[in-house]
Structures are given as C-alpha cells and as structure tokens.
Design a protein around this motif. Structure first.
Motif, PDB file in Angstrom:
ATOM      1  N   ALA A 103      23.130 -13.435  16.142  1.00  0.00           N
ATOM      2  CA  ALA A 103      23.692 -12.468  17.093  1.00  0.00           C
ATOM      3  C   ALA A 103      25.216 -12.574  17.140  1.00  0.00           C
ATOM      4  CB  ALA A 103      23.098 -12.701  18.478  1.00  0.00           C
ATOM      5  N   TYR A 104      25.726 -13.795  17.081  1.00  0.00           N
ATOM      6  CA  TYR A 104      27.179 -14.016  17.065  1.00  0.00           C
ATOM      7  C   TYR A 104      27.806 -13.362  15.844  1.00  0.00           C
ATOM      8  CZ  TYR A 104      31.412 -16.756  15.983  1.00  0.00           C
ATOM      9  OH  TYR A 104      32.681 -17.146  15.621  1.00  0.00           O
ATOM     10  N   HIS A 105      27.209 -13.538  14.682  1.00  0.00           N
ATOM     11  CA  HIS A 105      27.753 -12.945  13.456  1.00  0.00           C
ATOM     12  C   HIS A 105      27.635 -11.424  13.482  1.00  0.00           C
ATOM     13  CE1 HIS A 105      28.808 -16.195  10.530  1.00  0.00           C
ATOM     14  NE2 HIS A 105      28.164 -16.920  11.427  1.00  0.00           N
ATOM     15  N   LEU A 106      26.562 -10.891  14.053  1.00  0.00           N
ATOM     16  CA  LEU A 106      26.413  -9.446  14.129  1.00  0.00           C
ATOM     17  C   LEU A 106      27.428  -8.826  15.078  1.00  0.00           C
ATOM     18  CD1 LEU A 106      22.519  -9.012  14.195  1.00  0.00           C
ATOM     19  CD2 LEU A 106      24.072  -8.607  12.274  1.00  0.00           C
ATOM     20  N   TRP A 107      27.808  -9.543  16.119  1.00  0.00           N
ATOM     21  CA  TRP A 107      28.758  -9.022  17.107  1.00  0.00           C
ATOM     22  C   TRP A 107      30.209  -9.192  16.647  1.00  0.00           C
ATOM     23  CZ3 TRP A 107      29.380  -5.729  20.789  1.00  0.00           C
ATOM     24  CH2 TRP A 107      30.397  -5.862  21.727  1.00  0.00           C
ATOM     25  N   CYS A 108      30.523 -10.369  16.130  1.00  0.00           N
ATOM     26  CA  CYS A 108      31.916 -10.696  15.822  1.00  0.00           C
ATOM     27  C   CYS A 108      32.257 -10.596  14.339  1.00  0.00           C
ATOM     28  CB  CYS A 108      32.255 -12.115  16.293  1.00  0.00           C
ATOM     29  SG  CYS A 108      31.862 -12.438  18.010  1.00  0.00           S
ATOM     30  N   GLY A 109      31.254 -10.662  13.483  1.00  0.00           N
ATOM     31  CA  GLY A 109      31.506 -10.670  12.049  1.00  0.00           C
ATOM     32  C   GLY A 109      31.646  -9.282  11.462  1.00  0.00           C
ATOM     33  N   SER A 110      32.001  -9.239  10.200  1.00  0.00           N
ATOM     34  CA  SER A 110      32.159  -7.967   9.494  1.00  0.00           C
ATOM     35  C   SER A 110      30.828  -7.229   9.403  1.00  0.00           C
ATOM     36  CB  SER A 110      32.697  -8.237   8.089  1.00  0.00           C
ATOM     37  OG  SER A 110      32.766  -7.055   7.332  1.00  0.00           O
ATOM     38  N   GLN A 111      30.877  -5.923   9.596  1.00  0.00           N
ATOM     39  CA  GLN A 111      29.652  -5.114   9.515  1.00  0.00           C
ATOM     40  C   GLN A 111      29.388  -4.766   8.046  1.00  0.00           C
ATOM     41  OE1 GLN A 111      29.280  -1.031  11.173  1.00  0.00           O
ATOM     42  NE2 GLN A 111      27.920  -1.963  12.662  1.00  0.00           N
ATOM     43  N   PRO A 158      20.803 -17.094  18.307  1.00  0.00           N
ATOM     44  CA  PRO A 158      22.174 -16.886  18.805  1.00  0.00           C
ATOM     45  C   PRO A 158      23.226 -16.869  17.692  1.00  0.00           C
ATOM     46  CG  PRO A 158      21.016 -18.479  20.164  1.00  0.00           C
ATOM     47  CD  PRO A 158      20.143 -18.228  18.983  1.00  0.00           C
ATOM     48  N   ARG A 159      23.017 -17.658  16.648  1.00  0.00           N
ATOM     49  CA  ARG A 159      24.007 -17.703  15.573  1.00  0.00           C
ATOM     50  C   ARG A 159      24.064 -16.359  14.845  1.00  0.00           C
ATOM     51  NH1 ARG A 159      23.714 -20.716  10.100  1.00  0.00           N
ATOM     52  NH2 ARG A 159      25.885 -20.660   9.397  1.00  0.00           N
ATOM     53  N   VAL A 205      15.117 -12.416   5.038  1.00  0.00           N
ATOM     54  CA  VAL A 205      15.453 -13.817   4.769  1.00  0.00           C
ATOM     55  C   VAL A 205      16.759 -13.919   3.992  1.00  0.00           C
ATOM     56  CG1 VAL A 205      14.740 -15.899   3.551  1.00  0.00           C
ATOM     57  CG2 VAL A 205      13.052 -14.582   4.855  1.00  0.00           C
ATOM     58  N   ASN A 206      16.864 -13.167   2.912  1.00  0.00           N
ATOM     59  CA  ASN A 206      18.064 -13.246   2.086  1.00  0.00           C
ATOM     60  C   ASN A 206      19.265 -12.606   2.774  1.00  0.00           C
ATOM     61  OD1 ASN A 206      17.335 -14.457  -0.670  1.00  0.00           O
ATOM     62  ND2 ASN A 206      15.694 -12.985  -0.345  1.00  0.00           N
ATOM     63  N   ALA A 207      19.047 -11.485   3.462  1.00  0.00           N
ATOM     64  CA  ALA A 207      20.160 -10.828   4.157  1.00  0.00           C
ATOM     65  C   ALA A 207      20.726 -11.733   5.247  1.00  0.00           C
ATOM     66  CB  ALA A 207      19.695  -9.506   4.752  1.00  0.00           C
ATOM     67  N   GLU A 208      19.843 -12.356   6.032  1.00  0.00           N
ATOM     68  CA  GLU A 208      20.316 -13.235   7.111  1.00  0.00           C
ATOM     69  C   GLU A 208      21.080 -14.427   6.545  1.00  0.00           C
ATOM     70  OE1 GLU A 208      18.287 -16.147  10.434  1.00  0.00           O
ATOM     71  OE2 GLU A 208      17.433 -14.123  10.153  1.00  0.00           O
ATOM     72  N   ARG A 209      20.563 -15.003   5.483  1.00  0.00           N
ATOM     73  CA  ARG A 209      21.239 -16.162   4.895  1.00  0.00           C
ATOM     74  C   ARG A 209      22.646 -15.812   4.425  1.00  0.00           C
ATOM     75  NH1 ARG A 209      21.443 -17.516  -0.308  1.00  0.00           N
ATOM     76  NH2 ARG A 209      19.790 -16.016  -0.829  1.00  0.00           N
ATOM     77  N   PRO A 223      27.283  -4.257   4.551  1.00  0.00           N
ATOM     78  CA  PRO A 223      26.010  -3.551   4.347  1.00  0.00           C
ATOM     79  C   PRO A 223      24.778  -4.431   4.542  1.00  0.00           C
ATOM     80  CG  PRO A 223      27.592  -2.897   2.665  1.00  0.00           C
ATOM     81  CD  PRO A 223      28.232  -4.012   3.446  1.00  0.00           C
ATOM     82  N   LEU A 224      24.915  -5.728   4.304  1.00  0.00           N
ATOM     83  CA  LEU A 224      23.780  -6.642   4.441  1.00  0.00           C
ATOM     84  C   LEU A 224      23.118  -6.579   5.813  1.00  0.00           C
ATOM     85  CD1 LEU A 224      25.236  -9.735   2.588  1.00  0.00           C
ATOM     86  CD2 LEU A 224      23.069  -8.638   2.016  1.00  0.00           C
ATOM     87  N   VAL A 225      23.875  -6.245   6.859  1.00  0.00           N
ATOM     88  CA  VAL A 225      23.289  -6.238   8.203  1.00  0.00           C
ATOM     89  C   VAL A 225      22.203  -5.171   8.321  1.00  0.00           C
ATOM     90  CG1 VAL A 225      25.447  -7.095   9.184  1.00  0.00           C
ATOM     91  CG2 VAL A 225      24.951  -4.651   9.283  1.00  0.00           C
ATOM     92  N   PHE A 226      22.216  -4.177   7.418  1.00  0.00           N
ATOM     93  CA  PHE A 226      21.229  -3.110   7.486  1.00  0.00           C
ATOM     94  C   PHE A 226      20.030  -3.367   6.576  1.00  0.00           C
ATOM     95  CE2 PHE A 226      25.409  -1.283   8.495  1.00  0.00           C
ATOM     96  CZ  PHE A 226      25.156  -0.934   9.814  1.00  0.00           C
ATOM     97  N   ARG A 227      19.938  -4.602   6.055  1.00  0.00           N
ATOM     98  CA  ARG A 227      18.737  -5.015   5.314  1.00  0.00           C
ATOM     99  C   ARG A 227      17.928  -6.033   6.102  1.00  0.00           C
ATOM    100  NH1 ARG A 227      16.848  -1.846   1.035  1.00  0.00           N
ATOM    101  NH2 ARG A 227      18.714  -0.861   0.147  1.00  0.00           N
ATOM    102  N   LEU A 228      18.316  -6.294   7.344  1.00  0.00           N
ATOM    103  CA  LEU A 228      17.563  -7.238   8.165  1.00  0.00           C
ATOM    104  C   LEU A 228      16.236  -6.643   8.614  1.00  0.00           C
ATOM    105  CD1 LEU A 228      20.482  -8.567  10.394  1.00  0.00           C
ATOM    106  CD2 LEU A 228      19.198  -9.906   8.705  1.00  0.00           C
ATOM    107  N   ASN A 229      16.223  -5.336   8.844  1.00  0.00           N
ATOM    108  CA  ASN A 229      15.037  -4.662   9.371  1.00  0.00           C
ATOM    109  C   ASN A 229      14.825  -3.338   8.645  1.00  0.00           C
ATOM    110  OD1 ASN A 229      14.711  -6.594  11.633  1.00  0.00           O
ATOM    111  ND2 ASN A 229      16.592  -5.648  12.402  1.00  0.00           N
ATOM    112  N   GLY A 230      13.671  -2.748   8.864  1.00  0.00           N
ATOM    113  CA  GLY A 230      13.417  -1.402   8.384  1.00  0.00           C
ATOM    114  C   GLY A 230      12.838  -1.335   6.986  1.00  0.00           C
ATOM    115  N   PRO A 231      12.751  -0.120   6.439  1.00  0.00           N
ATOM    116  CA  PRO A 231      12.151   0.068   5.119  1.00  0.00           C
ATOM    117  C   PRO A 231      12.867  -0.734   4.040  1.00  0.00           C
ATOM    118  CG  PRO A 231      12.480   2.171   6.245  1.00  0.00           C
ATOM    119  CD  PRO A 231      13.192   1.144   7.049  1.00  0.00           C
ATOM    120  N   HIS A 232      12.089  -1.415   3.231  1.00  0.00           N
ATOM    121  CA  HIS A 232      12.615  -2.201   2.103  1.00  0.00           C
ATOM    122  C   HIS A 232      13.631  -3.248   2.569  1.00  0.00           C
ATOM    123  CE1 HIS A 232      10.588   0.630  -0.520  1.00  0.00           C
ATOM    124  NE2 HIS A 232      11.153   1.601   0.147  1.00  0.00           N
ATOM    125  N   SER A 233      13.384  -3.817   3.727  1.00  0.00           N
ATOM    126  CA  SER A 233      14.267  -4.872   4.230  1.00  0.00           C
ATOM    127  C   SER A 233      14.040  -6.159   3.439  1.00  0.00           C
ATOM    128  CB  SER A 233      14.011  -5.116   5.721  1.00  0.00           C
ATOM    129  OG  SER A 233      12.665  -5.530   5.940  1.00  0.00           O
TER     130      SER A 233
END
Length: 551
Positions: free
Chosen positions: A485-493, A482-483, A508-512, A495-505
């Motif tokens: 998800a809260y940052h993804l919804w309300c926080g600044s978008q 939930p924490r 751990v570091n992106a989420e932190r 570039p780090l949010v696009f390293r959570l998943n996918g190629p060359h993600s």
C-alpha cells in the motif's frame, strides 16, 4: 536475446497450444484481427489479442519491427537519432507483462536498448511470425455485407499488386510520429538556405559551422538543439511559449523524473500543485545547486501554469543556454529573408539553416467509412462512435507525464476484452457523454498546448481505464499488506501496478517487482504532501479552492 522469465515461457506454451486455455473460462468469441503497424503499440495489441484467443495478422511498411525505433531507418524517414536516450525510465517504458530484466535499476534506456527490448518482447510472445513486413495498407473499409472490414494492401516493392483481406476487426497502430508537421513561415519563399525537420535528424555533423535557427522545444528538440548548439557557428531557439521543462533527475536527486508519478501527487489538487511549484521555482532560481538547475527554474518561472502543458522531460538544451552557445527568442517570427530571420521584438539574426521541431500531424486518410479530425472525438482516444469495436486506434494517447507504451497497453487490454465479449462498450448515449466529458476535461486541463490533441493526464487516464478493465490496484485486501500500500501510494505509478489484479494479472511477479523499486519521496515530503492534499480538498469542498475537473 534476453531469455523470457519462467512465467512468460509458460505463457508462450499456452499461446502455442490452444487446447490449454489461458483463462479458467474458454473464450467464446474469437475474431480475426488486423493490426496495422509493428511499433510498440502494435506489438502490445498483438500480444493482448493473442491472450484472448484471437487470431492476428500484422502489416508493417518497414522491414523490421519497432516503428521509429527500428534499425535501418532511411535519412528521408522518421527514425531515432544516433544519441537517443529515452525520456522516461525503463520501468515506465516497459510493458507490465514484460518488465525490465531482473534487478535492473531504474534508468533511461538508449534507443538501441529499447529496440532490443521490443525484439525480445516479440520473441517471448511469438509475435514475429505474425508480422508481414514491407507491406503497405492502402485502405480500410466496411465490407459490402456489413460484416467485418476489407483491408487493401500492397507490397512496398510492388505497389500495383493489390490484395484485399477480410477481417472481423482492425487495429490502427501506425503511430503519431509518422507524418512530420512541416509548417510554412512568413517569407519562407524568400529564404535561400536549408529547411529540415527533426524527424530526419540523426546527428549534428551536417550542422557544423552553420548558422542555425531551431523552432520549437519538445523532448526530441531538447536533444537536437543541445547537439547542434555545440557545433554550429551560431544557434538560436525560437519558441512560442515557455514549455514546461522537467530535468531527467529533478532536484539533482538520484531518481528519474517518472519516479514522481505517484498516486500521492496525483491526489493533490491542481491548485495546490501549481502553488507549490511556483514557490519551488522561486527558491530554485536562487538556491539551485547548479547553474543548470537555476536556469531550469528561471525558464519555468515564465510559465504560470506549469502542469497545464506537456512536460518536456529533458533539460539538455538548458546547458547550452548556460554556456552561451544557445540564444532563445520567445517573441515569435515576423519574417524570413534570404539569409536572415526577423523576430517580432525587432531582433534580426543571420541564418542559413532552419530545423523544424514542430512535431507531427495525425493522418487517418486510409479509413473510408468515417472522417476523423480530432482524436478527442474518440472514447479513450481509441474508439469512434461510428466505428465501435470494428476499427480502433491504439497509440494516440500521449501522456504529459508517463509513457505512451503504458497507455497503449491499457488500450490493447480493453480492446482484446471487447473482442471476446468479456467487456462491452457503454450504450451509445452514454458513450457520447463520456467522450464529450473527457474531451472537455483535456481541453480545459491542457490549455498550454491546445494543438496537441493526443495529450492525456497519465494518472487520470490510467486510473479510469483500470476501473473499466477491472484491474485497479486499489482493493480492500491491499491494506493487509502495508508495504505494498505504501508503494502504491508514494511510489511511481509504473504499468506493473495494473497487473496486480484483473484479467491476465500476474500478482506475484508484479508485486515483487513493484516492491523492488525505491520510493523517491522522503518521510517529510510524504507527510506534507498527504496533509496538503487533505487540507486543499477540504477547502475545495467548501468552495474556497478551485476543485479539479472530473475526467
């Protein structure tokens, strides 16, 4: 030099030793790729291509990397001015694969700091040795065999020593801030004073005691006009429109303006966002905490379609309006005289210097196989149907809010995957439809700046790219945290949010790092914005409110 984090050092080892594949599956397609330009967009293109196992050669006109941020730009060359302070924060300006130093708070970097960041980035990923400086690219043409491209170059110091190189693909990342747009004003042939362009501005000293006319107000112009007005005998700003202005720290709050580029606000339909902004402007004109904040609201009150413009994320010049050292005229220029300007409202000002803050023009003349006049003729502002993945453009997506480096990174990730065969372009008919649809969306959305063809809607552009690449942060498992998800919804978008998943993600570091960034909105604002989104979308579904276009 900043030491790369441990996970990046490991990446460097993998890049230097091909026997240790970066991915679980070996790259089956390896290409020799030419990158033109070693600015931010060229550097990220190089890094992403290396991640996919391709070989890269970069040609750059300059002696140093960094593009307009390089050191030692001549007075006759576009470059950063002495006091440059970026208009988006460090976390939006940095690439997702190389975030700002640990624990660095969100703030605006200077040009010198950003230049150092780019040097650290190049060193962390072994890019410097791939760059051939002081080399001009003269032309790019399809090879006679039909396989690959011939890139003709020459040393800057010996233009006659031409060399032809063969590559499988070419990235043009020479940038949009290369050819100043020097417009001609009515009667300019009669003007006896000095006419210059802000591309060559370094500081205000040459304008001390002058009577200056400044044309145009973008983000660079906001600083240039602000500095000149403080030393000039008189300074007049001529604008064609009341460009949307956002303070570096909106509402005199502690968060920089890009802290508000949230998924939550992006979900709010434009009709509702415009109505809310108009109300906020009316309140700001009367109840703003400072004279500057009230003046910003007054300026924006002239603009009835605030979000349909490029957002000038720099209010520096507003302070000069407040203290009376800057006069604004929005009627347009009727004619220049030998030592004066006459505006269309009849007003006349004595001047001896003109500063053109009129932006840049796109130059694609080095391409020999296609004629490009508009970047919106290309898929994602990067892929022309006649060129496919043979020649792509990285760096021609300029978000109204957000940062060019973030958009360039997504372009680079996609292109590297296309080169490897990990992704494929849509079929020709579908590609043509996508180009037309996305161009129509941008034409309709950015009615305030129809001449700025590079403009994109940051959130829509990035979200759609994430879908194409496969790196969307929104997956079912995110709701188990939930924490986050809260940052993804309300926080600044960021570039780090696009390293959570996918190629060359790098989840751990992106989420932190994402969780370390504070959310700019308070609880009441989050509840109200989310509720307003739901209500407005429901009204749009039944035709009572205009629905947003489809990107």
């Amino acid at each position: 030099m900043r030491q790369a984090p441990p996970h990046l050092l490991e990446l460097r080892l993998r890049l230097r030793h091909p026997a240790r594949p970066f991915r679980d599956v070996e790259v089956t397609v390896k290409k020799a790729v030419c990158v033109i330009g070693a600015g931010p967009s060229g550097l990220i293109a190089m890094k992403e291509l290396l991640d996919e196992g391709h070989t890269v050669t970069c040609f750059d006109h300059n002696a140093d990397l960094g593009g307009v941020f390089r050191a030692g730009a001549g007075t006759d060359e576009p470059g950063a001015y002495d006091s440059t302070l970026l208009t988006i924060s460090n976390y939006m300006m940095a690439f997702s694969c190389f975030p700002p130093p640990e624990k660095q708070e969100r703030r605006f970097w200077t040009a010198i700091e950003y230049r150092q960041y780019l040097h650290d980035f190049a060193d962390a990923f072994g890019l410097r040795q791939l760059i051939r400086p002081r080399t001009d690219v003269l032309s790019v043409a399809r090879s006679d065999s039909g396989e690959g491209y011939v890139v003709e170059t020459a040393p800057v110091d010996d233009p006659t020593a031409r060399i032809s190189h063969q590559f499988d693909a070419v990235v043009v990342s020479s940038g949009t801030h290369r050819v100043p747009n020097k417009i001609n004003l009515p009667g300019q042939e009669d003007f006896t004073g000095v006419v210059t362009h802000s591309a060559f501005y370094r500081n205000a000293e040459p304008f001390r005691g002058k009577r200056v006319l400044c044309l145009g107000i973008g983000e660079t112009a906001a600083d240039v006009v602000n500095e000149i007005a403080q030393v000039a005998a008189s300074c007049t700003l001529s604008v064609r429109r009341w460009q949307s202005v956002v303070a570096r720290f909106p509402g005199d709050r502690p968060h920089p303006n890009d802290a508000y580029t949230s998924e939550m606000l992006n979900a709010l339909p434009l009709a509702a966002a415009t109505a809310v902004h108009r109300v906020g402007t009316l309140l700001g004109k009367r109840f703003g905490k400072t004279a500057a904040s009230r003046a910003i609201a007054e300026w924006n009150s002239h603009n009835k379609s605030f979000f349909n413009h490029f957002l000038t994320k720099n209010e520096a010049f507003i302070h000069r309006i407040v203290d009376g050292t800057l006069t604004v005229n929005a009627s347009g220029i009727e004619r220049l005289g030998a030592d004066h300007v006459v505006f269309k409202d009849g007003r006349r000002e004595t001047i001896d210097t003109i500063v053109l803050n009129t932006g840049y023009t796109e130059d694609f003349t080095l391409l020999k196989d296609v004629h490009i006049t508009d970047v919106r003729q290309m898929y994602k502002h990067m892929i022309h149907p006649e060129l496919g993945t043979g020649v792509v453009f990285i760096g021609w997506a300029r978000p109204a809010a957000g940062g060019v480096p973030a958009c360039s990174e997504m372009q680079a990730r996609y292109f590297a995957l296309l080169c490897s065969g990990e992704r494929t372009l849509p079929p020709p008919d579908q590609l043509d439809q996508l180009i037309k649809r996305q161009a129509a969306y941008e034409d309709e959305f950015f009615t305030g700046n129809p001449e700025l063809r590079t403009l994109v809607h940051y959130n829509r552009y990035m979200i759609d790219f994430a879908r194409v690449i496969g790196c969307s942060p929104w997956r079912p498992e995110v709701f188990r945290n939930p924490r986050l998800a809260y940052h993804l919804w309300c926080g600044s978008q960021v570039p780090l949010v696009f390293r959570l998943n996918g190629p060359h993600s790098d989840r751990v570091n992106a989420e932190r790092r994402i969780l370390e960034l504070p959310v700019a909105f308070n609880a009441a604002e989050i509840v109200l914005a989310t509720a307003l989104t739901g209500v407005t979308r429901a009204l749009g579904a039944v035709g009572l409110v205009k629905r947003d276009g489809v990107y």
